[in-house]
Design a protein around this motif. Sequence first.
Motif, mmCIF file in Angstrom:
data_model
loop_
_atom_site.group_PDB
_atom_site.id
_atom_site.type_symbol
_atom_site.label_atom_id
_atom_site.label_comp_id
_atom_site.label_asym_id
_atom_site.label_seq_id
_atom_site.Cartn_x
_atom_site.Cartn_y
_atom_site.Cartn_z
ATOM 1 N N MET A 103 0.985 -1.189 0.141
ATOM 2 C CA MET A 103 -0.002 0.074 -0.165
ATOM 3 C C MET A 103 0.886 1.269 0.104
ATOM 4 S SD MET A 103 -2.740 1.016 2.703
ATOM 5 C CE MET A 103 -4.309 0.100 2.084
ATOM 6 N N ARG A 104 0.374 2.314 -0.711
ATOM 7 C CA ARG A 104 1.160 3.555 -0.977
ATOM 8 C C ARG A 104 0.143 4.744 -0.778
ATOM 9 N NH1 ARG A 104 1.159 5.936 -5.905
ATOM 10 N NH2 ARG A 104 0.425 4.483 -7.682
ATOM 11 N N LYS A 105 0.897 5.906 -0.229
ATOM 12 C CA LYS A 105 -0.094 6.924 -0.457
ATOM 13 C C LYS A 105 -0.003 7.582 -1.697
ATOM 14 C CE LYS A 105 0.248 10.125 2.920
ATOM 15 N NZ LYS A 105 0.618 11.084 3.921
ATOM 16 N N ALA A 106 -1.130 8.198 -2.077
ATOM 17 C CA ALA A 106 -1.193 8.780 -3.535
ATOM 18 C C ALA A 106 -0.562 10.104 -3.553
ATOM 19 C CB ALA A 106 -2.690 8.828 -3.922
ATOM 20 N N ILE A 107 -0.274 10.503 -4.842
ATOM 21 C CA ILE A 107 0.322 11.819 -4.858
ATOM 22 C C ILE A 107 -0.692 12.309 -5.977
ATOM 23 C CG2 ILE A 107 2.444 11.608 -3.859
ATOM 24 C CD1 ILE A 107 3.168 11.111 -7.093
ATOM 25 N N LYS A 108 -0.514 13.750 -6.300
ATOM 26 C CA LYS A 108 -1.579 14.448 -7.294
ATOM 27 C C LYS A 108 -1.430 13.667 -8.304
ATOM 28 C CE LYS A 108 -2.230 19.260 -8.946
ATOM 29 N NZ LYS A 108 -2.070 20.625 -8.677
ATOM 30 N N SER A 111 -3.809 0.348 -2.897
ATOM 31 C CA SER A 111 -3.374 -1.182 -3.030
ATOM 32 C C SER A 111 -2.236 -1.462 -3.565
ATOM 33 C CB SER A 111 -4.451 -2.022 -3.219
ATOM 34 O OG SER A 111 -4.825 -1.950 -4.617
ATOM 35 N N ASP A 112 -1.390 -2.338 -3.179
ATOM 36 C CA ASP A 112 -0.322 -2.656 -3.994
ATOM 37 C C ASP A 112 -0.441 -3.031 -5.451
ATOM 38 O OD1 ASP A 112 1.446 -2.036 -1.882
ATOM 39 O OD2 ASP A 112 1.225 -4.274 -1.114
ATOM 40 N N ASN A 113 -1.498 -3.805 -5.832
ATOM 41 C CA ASN A 113 -1.850 -4.106 -7.070
ATOM 42 C C ASN A 113 -2.429 -2.910 -7.891
ATOM 43 O OD1 ASN A 113 -4.493 -4.228 -6.193
ATOM 44 N ND2 ASN A 113 -5.011 -6.188 -6.403
ATOM 45 N N LYS A 157 -5.580 -1.799 -7.785
ATOM 46 C CA LYS A 157 -6.828 -1.997 -8.153
ATOM 47 C C LYS A 157 -7.777 -1.467 -7.019
ATOM 48 C CE LYS A 157 -5.397 -4.382 -11.561
ATOM 49 N NZ LYS A 157 -4.845 -3.751 -12.794
ATOM 50 N N GLY A 158 -7.467 -1.134 -6.022
ATOM 51 C CA GLY A 158 -8.238 -0.562 -4.650
ATOM 52 C C GLY A 158 -7.608 0.626 -4.086
ATOM 53 N N VAL A 159 -8.726 1.516 -3.601
ATOM 54 C CA VAL A 159 -8.279 2.898 -2.952
ATOM 55 C C VAL A 159 -8.973 2.882 -1.836
ATOM 56 C CG1 VAL A 159 -7.180 3.814 -5.135
ATOM 57 C CG2 VAL A 159 -9.773 4.283 -4.191
ATOM 58 N N ILE A 160 -8.493 3.586 -0.760
ATOM 59 C CA ILE A 160 -9.214 4.122 0.481
ATOM 60 C C ILE A 160 -9.067 5.705 0.494
ATOM 61 C CG2 ILE A 160 -9.764 4.120 2.834
ATOM 62 C CD1 ILE A 160 -8.799 1.014 2.913
ATOM 63 N N LEU A 161 -10.138 6.398 0.631
ATOM 64 C CA LEU A 161 -9.877 7.813 0.749
ATOM 65 C C LEU A 161 -10.417 8.305 2.046
ATOM 66 C CD1 LEU A 161 -10.229 7.439 -2.557
ATOM 67 C CD2 LEU A 161 -11.067 9.828 -2.362
ATOM 68 N N LEU A 162 -9.282 8.859 2.809
ATOM 69 C CA LEU A 162 -9.649 9.187 4.323
ATOM 70 C C LEU A 162 -9.789 10.804 4.334
ATOM 71 C CD1 LEU A 162 -6.943 6.779 4.548
ATOM 72 C CD2 LEU A 162 -8.718 6.586 6.510
ATOM 73 N N GLU A 203 -4.580 -3.789 5.064
ATOM 74 C CA GLU A 203 -3.236 -2.812 4.917
ATOM 75 C C GLU A 203 -3.556 -1.459 5.590
ATOM 76 O OE1 GLU A 203 -2.397 -2.672 0.728
ATOM 77 O OE2 GLU A 203 -2.072 -4.904 0.666
ATOM 78 N N ALA A 204 -4.917 -0.933 5.537
ATOM 79 C CA ALA A 204 -4.972 0.139 6.072
ATOM 80 C C ALA A 204 -4.936 0.044 7.714
ATOM 81 C CB ALA A 204 -6.477 0.931 5.736
#
Length: 192
Positions: A1-6, A63-65, A67-72, A144-145
Motif C-alpha cells: 500500500m502506498r499514499k497517493a500523490i497528485k 493497494s499494492d496491485n 486495483k483498490g483505494v481508500i480515501l480518508l 493494509e489500512a
Amino acid sequence: MRKAIKEDKDLVVGILCSAFKPIKIPNSINFVVKQDKHRNHRLKILMEYMFYNALKFGDILISDNEKGVILLQYHRKKMLTFNTVFWDIKLAFCCIGIENVYKVLKRENALKKYHPKEPHIHPWIMAVKSEHWGRGTGVRLIQEAFEYYKDNDLPIIIETTTNSNLKLYKKFGFKIIKETHELDYPLYFLKR
C-alpha cells in the motif's frame, strides 16, 4: 500500500468510477450524483472532487496491485479555501444539479449529526475496480489500512449503505453505533 500523490489522480478516479458505475441501487453516491443520461460524467466529477479533498485534507491509500483505494478525511484539518469553494461550486453545477443541492446539504447535515465530535479516522470511501470484485482486494486493502494506522489510538468511524459491506466491516471488528433511514436508503455508522 502506498499514499497517493497528485499525479495519481487518473488512477484513483478510474478505480472509483469503475467501482461505482455498475451500482444503481440507492446509496450515498447515487444520492449525490444527478441520475440522468450524463450520470457517468457526473460520477467522474464527484470522484475528482473526492480525490482533491482527500489529497488536501486526508490521505489516499492505493493497494499494492493498484486495483483498490481508500480515501480518508481528517475533519479537524478541513478548512475553507479558494480551491474548496471552487470544488463545491463545480460539484453543485456539474454533478449534483442545482435542484438537488438542498437534499444533498440535508444529507451532509445528517452525516455530521451522527459522526462523533472527538478526533477520529474517517475512511470516506473505499473502492475496488469492478472487474476485481470478489478477489480479496478489498479485504487486503482494509488489512493494509489497519496496519498503516496500527500506532494510532484514534477510533475509526465508517458508514455504509449495503448489507455486504456491513458484514465485511463486522468481520473486522466494527460495531454499529447508529442506523438511520431518514434518507432514501439505509445508512449504518460503524466504529472500531
